[in-house]
Design a protein around this motif. Structure first.
Motif, short mmCIF file in Angstrom:
data_model
loop_
_atom_site.label_atom_id
_atom_site.label_comp_id
_atom_site.label_asym_id
_atom_site.label_seq_id
_atom_site.Cartn_x
_atom_site.Cartn_y
_atom_site.Cartn_z
N ASP A 74 0.86 -1.17 0.00
CA ASP A 74 0.00 0.00 0.00
C ASP A 74 0.90 1.23 0.00
OD1 ASP A 74 -1.99 1.82 0.17
OD2 ASP A 74 -2.53 1.39 2.25
N GLY A 76 0.18 4.32 0.83
CA GLY A 76 0.06 5.13 2.04
C GLY A 76 0.82 4.52 3.20
N ALA A 77 0.67 3.18 3.36
CA ALA A 77 1.38 2.52 4.45
C ALA A 77 2.89 2.59 4.24
CB ALA A 77 0.92 1.08 4.56
N LEU A 79 4.50 4.92 2.69
CA LEU A 79 4.93 6.28 2.92
C LEU A 79 5.00 6.56 4.41
CD1 LEU A 79 5.70 8.99 1.68
CD2 LEU A 79 3.26 9.58 1.63
N ALA A 80 4.02 6.00 5.19
CA ALA A 80 4.04 6.20 6.63
C ALA A 80 5.20 5.47 7.27
CB ALA A 80 2.71 5.76 7.23
N ASP A 81 5.53 4.32 6.77
CA ASP A 81 6.66 3.56 7.32
C ASP A 81 8.02 4.12 6.88
OD1 ASP A 81 4.79 1.99 8.49
OD2 ASP A 81 4.88 0.40 6.96
N GLY A 82 8.05 5.04 5.92
CA GLY A 82 9.31 5.58 5.43
C GLY A 82 9.97 4.75 4.36
#
Length: 452
Positions: A74, A76-77, A79-82
């Motif tokens: 995903d 978004g995931a 991007l959130a995890d870096g």
């Protein structure tokens, strides 16, 4: 005074009657079209640099992009995890480097007609009409846009636009579709003229523009004729003896009273002189056995007086009815000479060209002999020498009581006396006695001493 007003229109050379560039004019300047192989290699080298800038982004961003497209991850995931930080950074850095490289290429191409690939392979781009820099917008930006559009057709588009289109040039100048769109022409500066060499380009344009005139008649030579009695073709005016080029002088003796005729030395005027202290000197003994009483060193102003014959005592007239016999004419000749008549011949100089010079007094020999200040009247003998081995004032021949003396006047190539196969080199300023049969070598010329 004539005033010219610049109307601002620049005259472009090398255009035909229709205003199109003439390929023959460019060829006459020495401009050569860029060869096909190096054109292609220059373009490939620039594309390789762009590929190197994009390689880090491709290696890092391609796996993340494939994972997102396949649905395994995903966005978004990630991007959130870096997980997308490094792909985004590499993409940004690669795009910035590629953009800077392209902008620098466009500026250099528009102002200097060169890019990284062209500089490596010895190529330059010029405006096809003016043969000067192509300009930034049409010569650089338009070319880049056409090249970018060719990549819409992968592989075949760049191959056709860059590599194959020069073969379809109707003028056979190797202009590709990029050149025709930007009104440019790529030339070879390794084998031909560099159009950005301002000085050579200006000379080439002048040589084409100016028509050579037919050669005029040959001018008279400034050189001295080889033959001694040859008529002078040209005599420089206003030249002194110190000039580089001397006027030609005929070797035949001038008539008495004519300009340039040697002036006979006037009879010495009896002037009471205080007796000088006697200067002791030893006889000079030469290595060849020449021994004579040599007077003291020469002093300027005393050259003639030092070697003038001593005046003979006047003979009292015989009384009328005397038994003394009258002196013979032969015995009276020396007395007449010493009393102020024509000086007697002391020796004869036979030059190597066959000419003969009678020594009646102090004599100077050289290419243009001249006495120094204070020496008085002297006999001057000009010796022709095409090799210029003889100095202007080379030798002095001076009468003495027992014959004649030879003095080197500080010549450049020196002098020597040859007797019985032995040479005696003359020291400048030192008189050396000579006798009949001796050969005097001065420069490349020689003379022989003969009896009067």
């Amino acid at each position: 005074m004539i005033w010219e007003i610049d109307d601002g229109e620049k005259q472009i050379e090398g255009l035909d009657a229709t205003g199109h560039p003439d390929p023959g004019y460019a060829a006459s300047l020495g401009l050569l079209p860029a060869p096909f192989g190096r054109r292609t290699m220059a373009t490939l080298a620039e594309l390789l640099v762009l590929a190197l800038f994009a390689l880090p982004a491709m290696l890092v961003a391609t796996p993340a992009l494939a994972e997102i497209l396949s649905g395994a991850g995903d966005a978004g995931a990630m991007l959130a995890d870096g997980a997308l930080v490094w792909p985004i950074v590499t993409l940004a850095v690669g795009n910035v480097l590629a953009t800077v490289f392209i902008v620098v290429q466009l500026v250099l191409l528009g102002r200097k007609g060169v890019t990284a690939g062209k500089a490596v392979f010895g190529l330059r781009t010029v405006n096809v009409r003016t043969l000067e820099r192509p300009g930034f917008w049409r010569g650089a930006v338009v070319r880049y846009l056409v090249l970018s559009l060719s990549f819409l057709l992968p592989l075949l588009g760049p191959l056709l636009v860059v590599a194959l289109s020069p073969f379809f040039d109707s003028e056979r100048r190797g202009r590709s579709w990029l050149d025709q769109a930007g009104a440019t022409w790529m030339v070879d500066v390794r084998r031909g003229l560099n159009p950005y060499d301002v000085k050579r380009m200006r000379i080439a344009r002048k040589s084409v523009r100016i028509t050579e005139h037919a050669s005029g008649p040959a001018l008279p030579s400034l050189a001295t004729p080889v033959e001694r009695d040859a008529p002078a073709q040209y005599t420089p005016s206003g030249r002194l003896s110190g000039g580089v080029i001397g006027a030609h002088r005929r070797m035949s003796p001038p008539q008495p009273g004519a300009p340039g005729a040697p002036v006979a030395p006037s009879a010495p005027t009896a002037t009471p002189v205080a007796p000088a202290a006697a200067t002791p000197f030893a006889p000079a003994v030469a290595p060849t056995g020449m021994v004579d009483a040599v007077p003291p060193p020469l002093v300027a102003g005393q050259l003639l007086d030092s070697f003038a014959p001593s005046p003979a005592a006047p003979t009292p007239p015989s009384a009328a009815g005397s038994d003394e016999p009258a002196p013979s004419p032969a015995a009276a000749a020396p007395a007449a000479s010493a009393a102020g008549g024509v000086p007697a011949v002391r020796a004869v100089l036979r030059l190597d060209d066959g000419s003969r010079v009678e020594v009646r007094g102090a004599t100077l020999l050289g290419r243009a002999p001249a006495p120094v200040a204070g020496e008085g009247a002297m006999q001057l003998v000009a010796v022709a020498d095409d090799t210029r081995s003889v100095s202007k004032t080379h030798l002095a021949i001076l009468p003495s009581r027992r014959g004649v003396l030879v003095v080197d006047r500080g010549s450049t190539n020196g002098s020597a006396v040859v007797r019985d196969g032995s040479d005696l080199t003359l020291t400048p300023g030192d008189p050396v006695p000579v006798q009949a049969g001796d050969v005097v070598r001065f420069g490349d010329r020689t003379l022989t001493i003969e009896r009067a």
